[in-house]
Design an enzyme around this catalytic site. Structure first.
Site, short mmCIF file in Angstrom:
data_model
loop_
_atom_site.label_atom_id
_atom_site.label_comp_id
_atom_site.label_asym_id
_atom_site.label_seq_id
_atom_site.Cartn_x
_atom_site.Cartn_y
_atom_site.Cartn_z
N ALA A 202 -3.32 3.74 -2.58
CA ALA A 202 -3.30 2.59 -3.48
C ALA A 202 -3.10 1.31 -2.69
O ALA A 202 -2.38 1.29 -1.69
CB ALA A 202 -2.19 2.75 -4.52
N SER B 55 0.84 -1.19 0.00
CA SER B 55 0.00 0.00 0.00
C SER B 55 0.88 1.25 0.00
O SER B 55 1.98 1.24 0.55
CB SER B 55 -0.93 0.01 1.23
N ASP B 56 0.38 2.29 -0.64
CA ASP B 56 1.10 3.55 -0.65
C ASP B 56 0.09 4.69 -0.71
O ASP B 56 -1.02 4.52 -1.25
CB ASP B 56 2.05 3.64 -1.85
N GLN B 57 0.48 5.82 -0.15
CA GLN B 57 -0.43 6.96 -0.09
C GLN B 57 0.29 8.24 -0.52
O GLN B 57 1.41 8.50 -0.09
CB GLN B 57 -0.99 7.13 1.32
#
Length: 222
Positions: A128, A91-93
């Site tokens: 994401a 996950s990435d933000q």
């Protein structure tokens, strides 16, 4: 990274592996974030945690949602190299204020400056999520956006908040799951967990696509 380029990258990556058909898949979170770990714990399923070694620098001409999606995939792939029989969560933000990407403040002074810029304004968060089956190479990805409106808080409220919550490793200098919620006027999203960093609604859907129902999955003993 365009969808076509991402698919090409995935094919090259997984061509190095021979899928195994024996043994159960474990769940691995490709993140050392305490916030994502706490969110995943809420599902009550056992999982391991591993740190992904990934360069998180945005690429030239890349949109915020493309950056977040690309990095979520790369994080999952990096950890999958160590866990060939696992479902790996990446996950990435990426947060945007007036078209500019916001990072983690790192200290009190930077957080004060960031919150002053954010006061009364609207931010965009692109969170994401990737679920990668390291055995088969199947990759599911999604972007869960959040539109966030900040309150017209005072300088005194900023300093008081920061001394209590100390959100210096949080993108946007506020913990929405904690006292930082008092700085927020409203937000719009399909999953409030996306604001913290791990969209659980989308994750449970992806797990179900792999045949794993979190409601009937044996509970974690930790």
């Amino acid at each position: 990274m365009s969808p076509r380029a991402m698919r090409s990258h995935q094919i090259r990556f997984w061509s190095r592996f021979s899928p195994s058909k024996v043994g159960a898949l474990k769940l691995v979170l490709a993140s050392t974030s305490p916030y994502r770990r706490e969110l995943l714990t809420r599902l009550g399923v056992p999982f391991d945690v591993a740190a992904p070694d990934v360069d998180e620098t945005p690429l030239a001409g890349e949109s915020p949602d493309e950056t977040a999606q690309r990095l979520s995939v790369l994080k999952a792939q990096a950890v999958a190299l160590k866990f060939p029989d696992a479902l790996v969560i990446g996950s990435d933000q990426v947060a945007l204020l007036e078209g500019e990407q916001l990072g983690k403040p790192g200290n009190f002074d930077n957080a004060v400056a960031q919150l002053k810029r954010m006061r009364g304004k609207t931010l965009e968060f692109h969170t994401a999520l990737t679920l990668l089956n390291a055995r088969s190479g199947r990759t599911q990805t999604a972007n869960v956006p959040v539109r966030l409106v900040m309150r017209e808080y005072s300088d005194a409220q900023i300093e008081a908040y920061l001394k209590k919550d100390q959100p210096y490793n949080c993108c946007g200098s506020a913990k929405s799951e904690s006292l930082g919620i008092a700085l927020i006027a409203r937000f719009e999203t399909e999953d409030p967990n996306a604001l913290v960093g791990l969209p659980l609604i989308k994750l449970t859907e992806m797990l179900a696509n792999e045949g794993l129902d979190v409601l009937t999955w044996p509970a974690s003993s930790t």
